[in-house]
Design a protein around this motif. Sequence first.
Motif, PDB file in Angstrom:
ATOM      1  N   LEU A  49       0.817  -1.209   0.000  1.00 20.49           N
ATOM      2  CA  LEU A  49       0.000   0.000   0.000  1.00 20.49           C
ATOM      3  C   LEU A  49       0.854   1.264   0.000  1.00 20.49           C
ATOM      4  O   LEU A  49       0.605   2.192  -0.770  1.00 20.49           O
ATOM      5  CB  LEU A  49      -0.925   0.004   1.227  1.00 20.49           C
ATOM      6  CG  LEU A  49      -1.946   1.143   1.301  1.00 20.49           C
ATOM      7  CD1 LEU A  49      -2.960   1.032   0.171  1.00 20.49           C
ATOM      8  CD2 LEU A  49      -2.661   1.141   2.647  1.00 20.49           C
ATOM      9  N   ASP A  50       1.886   1.306   0.860  1.00 18.56           N
ATOM     10  CA  ASP A  50       2.646   2.539   1.052  1.00 18.56           C
ATOM     11  C   ASP A  50       3.857   2.686   0.141  1.00 18.56           C
ATOM     12  O   ASP A  50       4.335   3.799  -0.058  1.00 18.56           O
ATOM     13  CB  ASP A  50       3.118   2.636   2.504  1.00 18.56           C
ATOM     14  CG  ASP A  50       1.998   3.048   3.446  1.00 18.56           C
ATOM     15  OD1 ASP A  50       0.858   3.168   2.973  1.00 18.56           O
ATOM     16  OD2 ASP A  50       2.253   3.226   4.652  1.00 18.56           O
ATOM     17  N   TYR A 108      13.170   2.057  -5.339  1.00 12.97           N
ATOM     18  CA  TYR A 108      12.496   1.541  -4.145  1.00 12.97           C
ATOM     19  C   TYR A 108      11.098   1.051  -4.466  1.00 12.97           C
ATOM     20  O   TYR A 108      10.502   0.298  -3.703  1.00 12.97           O
ATOM     21  CB  TYR A 108      12.476   2.569  -3.018  1.00 12.97           C
ATOM     22  CG  TYR A 108      11.601   3.789  -3.217  1.00 12.97           C
ATOM     23  CD1 TYR A 108      10.237   3.728  -2.994  1.00 12.97           C
ATOM     24  CD2 TYR A 108      12.159   5.015  -3.583  1.00 12.97           C
ATOM     25  CE1 TYR A 108       9.449   4.850  -3.149  1.00 12.97           C
ATOM     26  CE2 TYR A 108      11.379   6.139  -3.735  1.00 12.97           C
ATOM     27  CZ  TYR A 108      10.022   6.055  -3.515  1.00 12.97           C
ATOM     28  OH  TYR A 108       9.243   7.166  -3.663  1.00 12.97           O
ATOM     29  N   ILE A 109      10.553   1.499  -5.603  1.00 15.86           N
ATOM     30  CA  ILE A 109       9.286   0.929  -6.057  1.00 15.86           C
ATOM     31  C   ILE A 109       9.603   0.004  -7.215  1.00 15.86           C
ATOM     32  O   ILE A 109      10.062   0.429  -8.263  1.00 15.86           O
ATOM     33  CB  ILE A 109       8.316   2.025  -6.518  1.00 15.86           C
ATOM     34  CG1 ILE A 109       7.981   2.945  -5.365  1.00 15.86           C
ATOM     35  CG2 ILE A 109       7.042   1.417  -7.073  1.00 15.86           C
ATOM     36  CD1 ILE A 109       7.146   4.125  -5.739  1.00 15.86           C
ATOM     37  N   LYS A 110       9.392  -1.276  -7.007  1.00 17.91           N
ATOM     38  CA  LYS A 110       9.705  -2.260  -8.033  1.00 17.91           C
ATOM     39  C   LYS A 110       8.460  -3.079  -8.300  1.00 17.91           C
ATOM     40  O   LYS A 110       8.073  -3.914  -7.496  1.00 17.91           O
ATOM     41  CB  LYS A 110      10.832  -3.171  -7.569  1.00 17.91           C
ATOM     42  CG  LYS A 110      12.129  -2.420  -7.253  1.00 17.91           C
ATOM     43  CD  LYS A 110      13.221  -3.357  -6.823  1.00 17.91           C
ATOM     44  CE  LYS A 110      14.509  -2.598  -6.528  1.00 17.91           C
ATOM     45  NZ  LYS A 110      15.600  -3.485  -6.123  1.00 17.91           N
ATOM     46  N   ASP A 111       7.799  -2.799  -9.389  1.00 22.35           N
ATOM     47  CA  ASP A 111       6.625  -3.602  -9.719  1.00 22.35           C
ATOM     48  C   ASP A 111       6.572  -3.811 -11.221  1.00 22.35           C
ATOM     49  O   ASP A 111       7.319  -3.219 -11.985  1.00 22.35           O
ATOM     50  CB  ASP A 111       5.337  -2.953  -9.189  1.00 22.35           C
ATOM     51  CG  ASP A 111       5.012  -1.632  -9.872  1.00 22.35           C
ATOM     52  OD1 ASP A 111       3.909  -1.141  -9.681  1.00 22.35           O
ATOM     53  OD2 ASP A 111       5.871  -1.116 -10.611  1.00 22.35           O
ATOM     54  N   LYS A 125      13.249   7.030   2.084  1.00 20.67           N
ATOM     55  CA  LYS A 125      12.038   7.179   1.289  1.00 20.67           C
ATOM     56  C   LYS A 125      11.162   8.287   1.857  1.00 20.67           C
ATOM     57  O   LYS A 125      10.696   9.170   1.139  1.00 20.67           O
ATOM     58  CB  LYS A 125      11.288   5.847   1.240  1.00 20.67           C
ATOM     59  CG  LYS A 125      10.069   5.860   0.318  1.00 20.67           C
ATOM     60  CD  LYS A 125       8.775   6.102   1.034  1.00 20.67           C
ATOM     61  CE  LYS A 125       7.570   5.976   0.116  1.00 20.67           C
ATOM     62  NZ  LYS A 125       6.294   6.263   0.793  1.00 20.67           N
ATOM     63  N   ARG A 126      10.926   8.256   3.177  1.00 26.50           N
ATOM     64  CA  ARG A 126      10.063   9.264   3.779  1.00 26.50           C
ATOM     65  C   ARG A 126      10.735  10.637   3.795  1.00 26.50           C
ATOM     66  O   ARG A 126      10.068  11.666   3.691  1.00 26.50           O
ATOM     67  CB  ARG A 126       9.651   8.843   5.195  1.00 26.50           C
ATOM     68  CG  ARG A 126       8.725   7.631   5.186  1.00 26.50           C
ATOM     69  CD  ARG A 126       8.101   7.376   6.543  1.00 26.50           C
ATOM     70  NE  ARG A 126       7.311   6.154   6.531  1.00 26.50           N
ATOM     71  CZ  ARG A 126       6.052   6.073   6.124  1.00 26.50           C
ATOM     72  NH1 ARG A 126       5.444   7.158   5.683  1.00 26.50           N
ATOM     73  NH2 ARG A 126       5.405   4.915   6.141  1.00 26.50           N
ATOM     74  N   ALA A 160      -7.117   0.700   3.315  1.00 28.01           N
ATOM     75  CA  ALA A 160      -7.213   0.168   1.949  1.00 28.01           C
ATOM     76  C   ALA A 160      -8.654   0.267   1.438  1.00 28.01           C
ATOM     77  O   ALA A 160      -8.882   0.600   0.266  1.00 28.01           O
ATOM     78  CB  ALA A 160      -6.733  -1.274   1.908  1.00 28.01           C
ATOM     79  N   SER A 161      -9.620  -0.009   2.316  1.00 23.00           N
ATOM     80  CA  SER A 161     -11.027   0.105   1.916  1.00 23.00           C
ATOM     81  C   SER A 161     -11.342   1.528   1.485  1.00 23.00           C
ATOM     82  O   SER A 161     -12.056   1.756   0.494  1.00 23.00           O
ATOM     83  CB  SER A 161     -11.941  -0.302   3.079  1.00 23.00           C
ATOM     84  OG  SER A 161     -11.748  -1.654   3.442  1.00 23.00           O
TER      85      SER A 161
END
Length: 639
Positions: free
Chosen positions: A202-203, A428-431, A377-378, A254-255
């Motif tokens: 999610l984050d 850091y984002i690996k998709d 990251k933050r 998430a909802s």
Amino acid sequence: MPNYNQPTLESLAAEYFLRLRTSPETWNSIDDVEPQLSEFQHRMSAGDCRSACQALEDIASHLLSWGYLQALIEMRTQLVERLADETCSQPVSSSAEVANQGGLGLAYLFVGRPKKASEYLKIARKRSKANGQEDPDLISWREQESTWCGYLGWSRAYQGDIASGRQDLEEALKIAKGVRNERKRANWQEALWQNEIGWLKLDYYYDTKGAFDDFCSGVEKFEEWNKQQEDGDPREQISIRPNWGLAYADLARASGKLGQWDDARKNFSRALEIFSEFRHGRWGRGLLPGNIASFLRDRGFAQKADRIYRLALESQREIGNRRGEQITLARLGNASRDLGWDSFLADDCAAAAMHFQSAINFYDRAASLAERGNDHKRRATSLRRLGNVHRELSRVYSCLDKRVERKNSLELAETYHRSAHETAPKGYIKDERSGDGLWEDYYHWLECTRLVLEQDAPAAEFPKPPKALLDATRKDALAVAWPPELLMGIVLLRESEAYGAAAYGLTNAKKAFKAAADYCRKGLKEAGSNDRHRTIELRYAQATALVGLAICQGERERKKLADRALAEFQSLVQERHFPSLLRDSVTALLMMQDAFQEPSHDQELIQSVLEGIKGQASRRPSLDRHDEHLFDACLAIFE
């Protein structure tokens, strides 16, 4: 005659405090475990590390839950140091020593020092794994390995090593599942690590649907674990139950991102119920309310969110949780930025400047704490937001005719964006959608282009969009929320030959805006109901692209497109779902206006859309009874 030397006297004192202990069922505060605290110190002075360790373990979960993290760190450190120099008359077992090292790492993790936490968690994981291999029949070692492996993954993720963090969490989950199958009963490790993998999705990976599925699985496992707790370890229950409540809070988050507001409220209510049933203490305060405040902010109630965040910040400072403090400061920055935009849309530029300055203050403090905690990251996120707010503040200063302040804000915005790009952990984002590093390049190009537009710079200064970004968006309509062609269209309104746009197949602004609108239309079709947040982002981008197309059309078509765009904007603003997304569209519309040096029908068309947006934004709804209940429940936690 008895030999009353110093160790003997210390042991007698420890025995005295041992007899003063009360039942754990009566413990409500640190005063109730004062006998154990005194016993621990006397045991240590006597050199009886074994009994000292037992006294500490009996209350460690309560100290953690109540938020006395620094005291816990000091006592666990004493044990580590005494065991290392081998000065204990009564040594502890290998299992107890590993539990103390891991517990020290966990305490450091909770105060926001993940680098220090990793040192001890690595040792605890390594030793528990080795002991488990030596004696594979002892399931307890595999349980410990799962515990310290999972918390190590958590710690690594906090430091920006997302890939290693996820790998550790998945390994911990695998071990926990093996323990479950062997014991034929649920364990909290499986539930927690499943939930934490969802948190990463999610984050960090922006995979809302995947995170939702993990959260559903996590709360289901927690419920199963809870049913088996009548004969469970009370110390385990006091430390794990808050995570059970927070698992429901994550599911609610998430909802909400999926637009399932009723389900989000139900899950938050369940989390509040769990927290009210058990003495979660000071550690829990601020975590759950902070998530509920973010939900209210996403619903358009930034003022209410701001009040809860401030109470949560006091709670995090009280227990010395620097990571919690950093996250809450960043959230306060978000709320102040929203309030600044509310004031700007209400044409109250003085109030907007005040709120933007508050946001800058919060983001700056958040970035500083993130740097101290090695959370790259933050820190990069806070730096990028600092750049954004300074750019937005420069627009406000322009309206207030403060030229020097505007120039300074633009210079600071440029500095912060450069620092954010240098700080962000690459890849850091690996998709499967965006590929390694593409998101960082996308955000950097996006913000740099907006900044150059705000500075009214010549065409030569416009940064070229990464070719990989354009390739990704042309293959996948969900690769990004804000299509790069939309910003390129604004540039082309000003500079028809800007940065060789023809090389990308965009010979004029009309083609760019059409490509952006087509991207959004395709993305909305593919997104469906899987991600409400992404759907609303695409709707805002599409409405903005339609305004761009309108000013590139003949008289007959332009009114039709402008009316369609305005109707969509007003509908989005009326829904009040994720209202912070409106600012990107308003920023783009203002930059479209700036592209025309002289008064024109195009400027009037854009202004009519902006006035329609402002009119709708001024109609502020009040909290409904469900949201009011959540707000009041949050306030009650701090009483």
